[in-house]
Design an enzyme around this catalytic site. Structure first.
Site, PDB file in Angstrom:
ATOM      1  N   GLN A 187       0.659  -1.241  -0.049  1.00 27.83           N
ATOM      2  CA  GLN A 187       0.103   0.229   0.044  1.00 27.83           C
ATOM      3  C   GLN A 187       0.936   1.253  -0.061  1.00 27.83           C
ATOM      4  O   GLN A 187       0.299   2.363   0.021  1.00 27.83           O
ATOM      5  CB  GLN A 187      -1.037   0.016   1.302  1.00 27.83           C
ATOM      6  CG  GLN A 187      -1.859  -1.146   1.510  1.00 27.83           C
ATOM      7  CD  GLN A 187      -2.665  -1.074   2.552  1.00 27.83           C
ATOM      8  OE1 GLN A 187      -2.824  -2.580   3.082  1.00 27.83           O
ATOM      9  NE2 GLN A 187      -3.355  -0.082   3.106  1.00 27.83           N
ATOM     10  N   CYS A 244      -9.194   1.378  10.060  1.00 30.83           N
ATOM     11  CA  CYS A 244      -9.482   2.012  11.291  1.00 30.83           C
ATOM     12  C   CYS A 244      -8.738   3.213  11.661  1.00 30.83           C
ATOM     13  O   CYS A 244      -8.828   3.812  12.547  1.00 30.83           O
ATOM     14  CB  CYS A 244      -9.477   1.385  12.306  1.00 30.83           C
ATOM     15  SG  CYS A 244      -7.925   0.963  13.079  1.00 30.83           S
TER      16      CYS A 244
END
Lengths: 777, 146
Positions: A215, A363
């Protein structure tokens, strides 16, 4: 006049043209001539000394070319590598294994099958050592020291606290009502469809190219350069299409390093792809927070103070990907949507014999843990005060006129309208009617519950004065080139894993430049071509790279205005950007489109001006953004089986300006399902020997369409005042907000039986046991 | 995991005790395909093809007799590994004879690690219990048939 594919339009995702036809290009699709395959020997023990590793039989397996052990790496100073939290982790162990499924040796072969046979032939003799799986026991005097390599001879990794300890103690002491809850948020795993993997290849000039599931490709390149000592210009990281990341593809896993070492050792490209069991048993985990929270209020229901103590189980190393200054992430957003005057938070990170934990799973750096804590305990307090939980929240919310609002724990919330979001959710669900229905059902002995969660997120890390990872400031970037024909390409430092960046970034640029989003190509993930950035996680792409897109586009507009003035033979000051073109003020017919200006930029630019139409921006956000929402969940509980059925779930989200409503709705649907999962289904736990229980999809229960209810979504729009287009980010909001709404609903259904809390996941077995203990079944 | 059991067999305690301490004899009561090699009186090793549910494969194992008190009791430790898994068993045997019948009390502490403990966790207890019971039932039949 609107531009095709501009901001606010629900255009179809550009990238889906290849995905829905099975034409995506993932790491496992990369096939190079002479490519070898790497498979990994893993430890059956959670804690053991390695007596010896015998590779003789493995090397005799047909097709096996090499076996790599820790001692081989040690010779090159590669047995350990740094984590993103400045701890260190083993690539391969030399002396001890620290968790079950840890990498012990790597086998390289000419086929995947031969590599697996080689793994089976490696003989490892272990001496089992005492296992510590409970972080509370890890902190007890006399507990085995799990990391004797550290100077600090304790299993406490760090202690971190923020807020006014004494003031909070005093305020709680003076509160009329104080409620305390102990909450456990268990380990969960991202379980993305695509597991982790890479292909590592050196070319004839010694340049390393790694196609990998990451990522954050740029940060990975820098880490590789620092760890391996390779010149950074000789490292190219390519992150092709990714089948879901959710935070699990931020860390550097040993398999990546092993593939590079194997490529160096054999002189061949080497592919490593995890299987599903390896992925779920050995990759980094999320949550695992043991929380003790106390909240106070006056008798008439006015909040006074909040105190939170937490034990964070990080496994054997702190391999989280938090900003350096915040070892517990942004957990101190735990004051949520409420203007506490006093608050104090302390967190202790602890080592155990488990795989690395603490990664952000959709989150945004521990924000789910924070939102769950405050929304759970606010509910408990309202119940203790005998107040309706909606009324209690409305009474205590930070009012809209208080923004920008400085929280007791130091954050400056940018904008919000919490009352508006909750009111909208209550109207949609018809809250008053539901309460009446609940009262009637309770008389009949039926179990129905209504749960609310009014969460505030904190995303968009982050401002460089506070946010860095390994010293790398958390800006992000966009580079735009407008071609002579008015088409464009833009490259970013982020990396989509399914979020739809190719569409939403193009929409921002379409809006800013007046070019159809269809005519703008978006590229990410190749460190040789894209500008440096910190990657995509923690809902940061739109707040950072999205902002960079706007600012870079505005730089282009500045130059374009001069070119337009040259073409129209007026002063640049006589022009205005209106209807997505430059027009002479008051003379709308006298105008130049971006396509006309772009052609001139290469064919007829003003004397003294550089040719071309390009810009780059490295955007350093002035603040974080604070998306919020109010969710209302309605559940019915089957008294015979303990099964919780979600009858309705209304989600009102506010993520500021919406770039593509359809994509936002998709993000919220996915996030709600990922919020439902830990609330009712998912948990990774360990037996006393450190065996992972829940290490396959037989036991780790992902929600399917069968378990997923119909989500009802709605929105309010409160733009961020500091983001160039007012956007806040939405990737994680629903995952953050949903669990508390579901748990609050279940507790609400059982509150008349004296139930104040149930730890997640709330399984039918847990509910059934409670019903029998309370003689309510 | 802890397992224990008791059974009676129509054979002398001396015969029963020697059966369970003889690798060639007790191994014939194991249903799963296996090999056994005697290193010395107290040490044996071999392979066994076993598993739980679909997780099946070949394990290598070694055993050490920890205690011999003929014909009353014995203790044996077994370690095995394979298929990304490991197991350790400490088995104790207590033998007493009365009126031509020998009572065998056995107990086993089993520790499983790795894939088989993780993936087969839900089936492990039942499978292990089933195999253990089958082993002693086979042993009883062999002792009574002998």
């Amino acid at each position: 006049m609107t531009v095709h594919g501009g901001v606010g339009q629900s255009i179809k995702r550009k990238e889906d043209a290849r995905f829905v036809r099975g034409k995506g290009n993932y790491v496992d699709d990369v096939k190079l001539p002479g490519m070898l395959y790497l498979d990994i020997v893993r430890s059956p023990y959670a804690h053991a000394r390695i007596r010896y590793i015998n590779i003789e039989k493995a090397l005799k397996v047909p097709g096996v070319l090499a076996v790599i052990r820790g001692k081989d790496l040690e010779a090159a100073n590669l047995a350990w590598m740094p984590t993103l939290m400045s701890d260190k982790q083993m690539v391969l162990p030399v002396e001890r294994v620290m968790y079950q499924s840890q990498e012990v040796a790597a086998v390289v072969a000419d086929s995947r099958y031969a590599a697996a046979d080689g793994v089976a032939a490696v003989e490892v003799d272990y001496e089992p050592l005492p296992v510590v799986v409970d972080p509370m026991k890890a902190l007890e005097p006399g507990a085995p020291i799990l990391r004797p390599d550290r100077k600090e001879q304790t299993n406490r990794i760090w202690h971190w606290e923020v807020g006014d300890r004494e003031g909070t103690d005093k305020a709680l002491k003076e509160s009329d009502v104080v409620v305390k809850e102990n909450l456990y948020i268990p380990r969960i795993h991202v379980s993305s469809i695509e597991t982790c993997g890479c292909v590592a290849s050196f070319d004839a000039m010694g340049k390393l190219t790694v196609w990998m599931t990451t990522q954050a490709p740029h940060a990975i390149r820098t880490v590789f350069a620092l760890v391996a000592g390779l010149p950074e210009q000789k490292i190219r990281i390519i992150s092709p299409d990714i089948g879901g990341g959710f935070g699990g593809k931020v860390p550097v896993y040993p398999g990546y390093v092993l593939a590079v070492v194997a490529a160096l050792k054999t002189g061949h490209p080497v592919k490593w792809i995890e299987d599903r069991s390896e992925n779920i048993q050995a990759d980094s985990f999320a949550r695992d927070y043991h929380i003790s929270a106390e909240i106070g209020a006056t008798r008439d229901g006015k909040l006074t103070a909040l105190r939170v103590k937490t034990i964070a189980d990080h496994g054997y190393t702190d391999a989280a990907a938090n900003p350096s200054k915040f070892p517990a992430g942004l957990f101190h957003i735990v004051t949520g949507s409420y203007p506490f005057e006093k608050a104090h938070v302390e967190v202790d990170g602890v080592y155990t014999n488990k795989p690395p934990g603490g990664i952000a799973y959709r989150c945004s750096f521990r924000v789910t843990e924070a939102a769950f804590t405050i929304e759970r305990i606010v509910d408990s307090l309202a119940r203790k005060l005998g107040m309706d939980p909606a009324e209690f929240r409305m009474k205590n919310f930070i009012p809209p006129e208080a923004f920008p609002f400085k929280s007791a724990l130091g954050w400056e919330y940018d904008s919000g309208n919490y009352q508006g979001a909750l009111r909208k959710a209550m109207d949609i669900v018809d809250y008053d009617a539901l309460r009446k229905e609940q009262a009637e059902k309770r008389k009949r002995g039926e179990l129905m519950g209504i749960g609310i969660s009014s969460f505030t997120e904190i995303v968009g890390a982050g401002p460089s004065h506070t946010f860095d990872i390994l010293g790398l400031k958390m800006f992000d970037s966009c580079e735009i080139r407008i071609h002579p024909t008015g088409k464009a390409i833009a490259r970013f430092g982020t990396k989509s894993q399914g979020q739809g960046h190719e569409t939403t970034y193009a929409q921002i640029l379409a809006e800013e430049l007046g070019i159809s989003s269809e005519d703008i190509a978006i590229e990410e993930g190749d460190t040789d071509t894209a500008p440096y950035g910190l990657g995509t996680y923690a809902s940061r792409s739109t707040p950072t790279a999205g902002a960079a897109a706007s600012i870079a586009a505005r730089k282009i507009r500045d130059k374009a205005q001069k070119i337009a003035a040259h073409l129209l033979e007026v002063s640049p000051d006589d022009l205005e950007w209106k209807d997505h073109k430059f027009q002479v003020k008051g003379v709308p017919d006298k105008a130049k489109t971006m396509a006309e200006i772009a052609f001139a930029a290469y064919t007829n630019h003003p004397p003294g001006m550089e040719a071309g139409l390009e810009a780059v921006d490295y955007y350093d956000p002035p603040n974080l953004t604070y998306p919020f929402g109010s969710y209302i969940c309605v559940v019915d509980i089957d008294k015979e089986t303990g099964e919780v059925k979600i009858r309705r779930f209304v989600a009102v989200d506010d993520c500021g300006t919406i770039i593509n409503p359809m994509i936002v709705e998709g993000q919220i649907h996915g996030g709600l399902t990922m919020g439902l999962a830990p609330a009712l289904l998912e948990e990774i736990h360990y037996d006393e020997n450190g065996n992972i229980l829940g290490g396959s999809f037989m036991d780790y229960l992902l929600p399917t369409a069968v378990e997923t209810p119909k989500w009802e979504t709605a929105k309010t729009t409160t733009p961020s005042p500091h983001h160039p287009i007012g956007a806040k980010g939405v990737g994680e909001s629903a995952t953050v907000g949903a669990p508390a709404a579901i748990v609050n609903a279940v507790v609400d259904a059982l509150a008349h039986l004296g139930v104040t809390h149930i730890d997640i996941p709330i399984t039918p077995w847990k509910v059934w046991k409670i019903l029998h203990e309370k003689r309510a079944a | 995991m802890h397992f224990e059991g008791t059974f009676t067999v129509r054979a002398s305690s001396t015969r029963v005790w020697s059966f369970f301490l003889s690798p060639q004899e007790f191994s014939s009561a194991i249903d799963d395909p296996h090999t056994i090699e005697v290193i010395d009186a107290d040490h044996f090793r071999g392979t066994i093809k076993a598993g739980v549910a679909f997780i099946r494969g070949t394990f290598t194992w070694s055993a050490t007799v920890k205690e011999r008190v003929p014909p009353e009791r014995a203790q044996m430790a077994v370690h095995g590994s394979g298929m990304g898994s490991a197991f350790d068993i400490v088995a104790t045997l207590s033998v007493s004879e009365s009126a031509g019948l020998t009572t065998v009390k056995w107990a086993a502490d089993v520790q499983m690690s790795g894939t088989i403990a993780t993936t087969g966790a839900r089936l492990l207890q039942g499978t292990t219990e089933k195999k253990t019971n089958a082993f002693f039932e086979n042993a009883r039949k062999m002792l009574e048939g002998a």
